[in-house]
Design a protein around this motif. Structure first.
Motif, PDB file in Angstrom:
ATOM      1  N   THR A 131      -4.295 -10.582   5.797  1.00 40.58           N
ATOM      2  CA  THR A 131      -4.333  -8.926   5.810  1.00 40.58           C
ATOM      3  C   THR A 131      -3.420  -8.557   6.742  1.00 40.58           C
ATOM      4  O   THR A 131      -3.795  -8.848   8.008  1.00 40.58           O
ATOM      5  CB  THR A 131      -5.813  -8.545   5.727  1.00 40.58           C
ATOM      6  N   SER A 185      -3.042  -1.916   8.527  1.00 38.97           N
ATOM      7  CA  SER A 185      -3.059  -0.663   7.643  1.00 38.97           C
ATOM      8  C   SER A 185      -2.112   0.243   8.639  1.00 38.97           C
ATOM      9  O   SER A 185      -2.171   0.199   9.822  1.00 38.97           O
ATOM     10  CB  SER A 185      -4.330   0.166   7.432  1.00 38.97           C
ATOM     11  N   ASP A 231       0.964  -1.198   0.005  1.00 37.24           N
ATOM     12  CA  ASP A 231      -0.069  -0.159  -0.059  1.00 37.24           C
ATOM     13  C   ASP A 231       0.938   1.265  -0.012  1.00 37.24           C
ATOM     14  O   ASP A 231       1.467   1.647   0.998  1.00 37.24           O
ATOM     15  CB  ASP A 231      -0.930  -0.114   1.158  1.00 37.24           C
ATOM     16  N   SER A 290       0.454  -4.670   2.593  1.00 32.15           N
ATOM     17  CA  SER A 290      -1.207  -4.912   3.162  1.00 32.15           C
ATOM     18  C   SER A 290      -1.706  -6.434   2.880  1.00 32.15           C
ATOM     19  O   SER A 290      -2.414  -6.578   3.923  1.00 32.15           O
ATOM     20  CB  SER A 290      -2.034  -3.753   2.375  1.00 32.15           C
ATOM     21  N   ASN A 336      -0.118   4.486   2.498  1.00 30.14           N
ATOM     22  CA  ASN A 336       0.092   4.101   3.837  1.00 30.14           C
ATOM     23  C   ASN A 336       1.865   3.530   3.847  1.00 30.14           C
ATOM     24  O   ASN A 336       2.112   3.640   5.133  1.00 30.14           O
ATOM     25  CB  ASN A 336      -0.939   3.089   4.667  1.00 30.14           C
TER      26      ASN A 336
END
Length: 173
Positions: free
Chosen positions: A40, A43, A2, A9, A5
């Protein structure tokens, strides 16, 4: 990865993905992985400056600088935290993935967050397992509890010339 961020991810094993459906329309949802055992990751930035172990993981602090490809096509992500430059490479290895991060700079109190989970089990020194059936091999990692979540974090320790390397592996059980 990602890039907004600045952190990994998703992890999975098996086939990569088919992004053809996203080429025709700007508003198409992200293409899902074709592999299995998808994990996952939390984040947020992969690297953070922590003043103490009770501080929550920051939501920013990293600047994306792009990527480079090795001859075999393996990408290395490039980002920075202030004046510290960071390279982050994830490669397939055995039944999992190997991550190598290199740091150039001398910023103190930098930490890498490898993973989050409700619980980390530590059966062998340097080996951590999670509720997502993922084992993480990280000899210098430590975990900390923040609220209802635990984080597996590694300190960045620079040598005398301002360089540091962190290696870890993720294996599916």
């Amino acid at each position: 990865f990602d890039s907004e961020n600045v952190g990994w991810s998703l992890l999975w094993r098996g086939k990569f993905l088919d992004a053809e459906s996203s080429w025709d329309d700007r508003f198409t949802p992200l293409a899902p992985p074709l592999g299995d055992s998808v994990v996952t990751l939390r984040s947020g930035p992969a690297v953070a400056l922590l003043k103490n172990m009770e501080q929550s993981w920051p939501k920013d602090g990293l600047q994306m600088r792009g990527y480079r490809l090795a001859n075999d096509g393996t990408p290395t992500l490039l980002y920075s935290h202030g004046t510290t430059k960071i390279t982050d490479t994830l490669t397939p290895r055995g039944k999992g993935l190997r991550r190598r991060m290199e740091f150039t700079g001398t910023k103190g109190n930098l930490w890498v967050r490898l993973a989050t989970a409700k619980v980390f089990l530590n059966d062998k020194p340097g080996v951590w397992s999670t509720d997502s059936k993922l084992s993480i091999i990280a000899p210098t990692a430590q975990f900390r509890r923040i609220g209802e979540m635990s984080e597996l974090i590694v300190p960045v320790k620079f040598d005398g010339v301002g360089k540091a390397t962190i290696e870890s592996e993720w294996h599916w059980q």
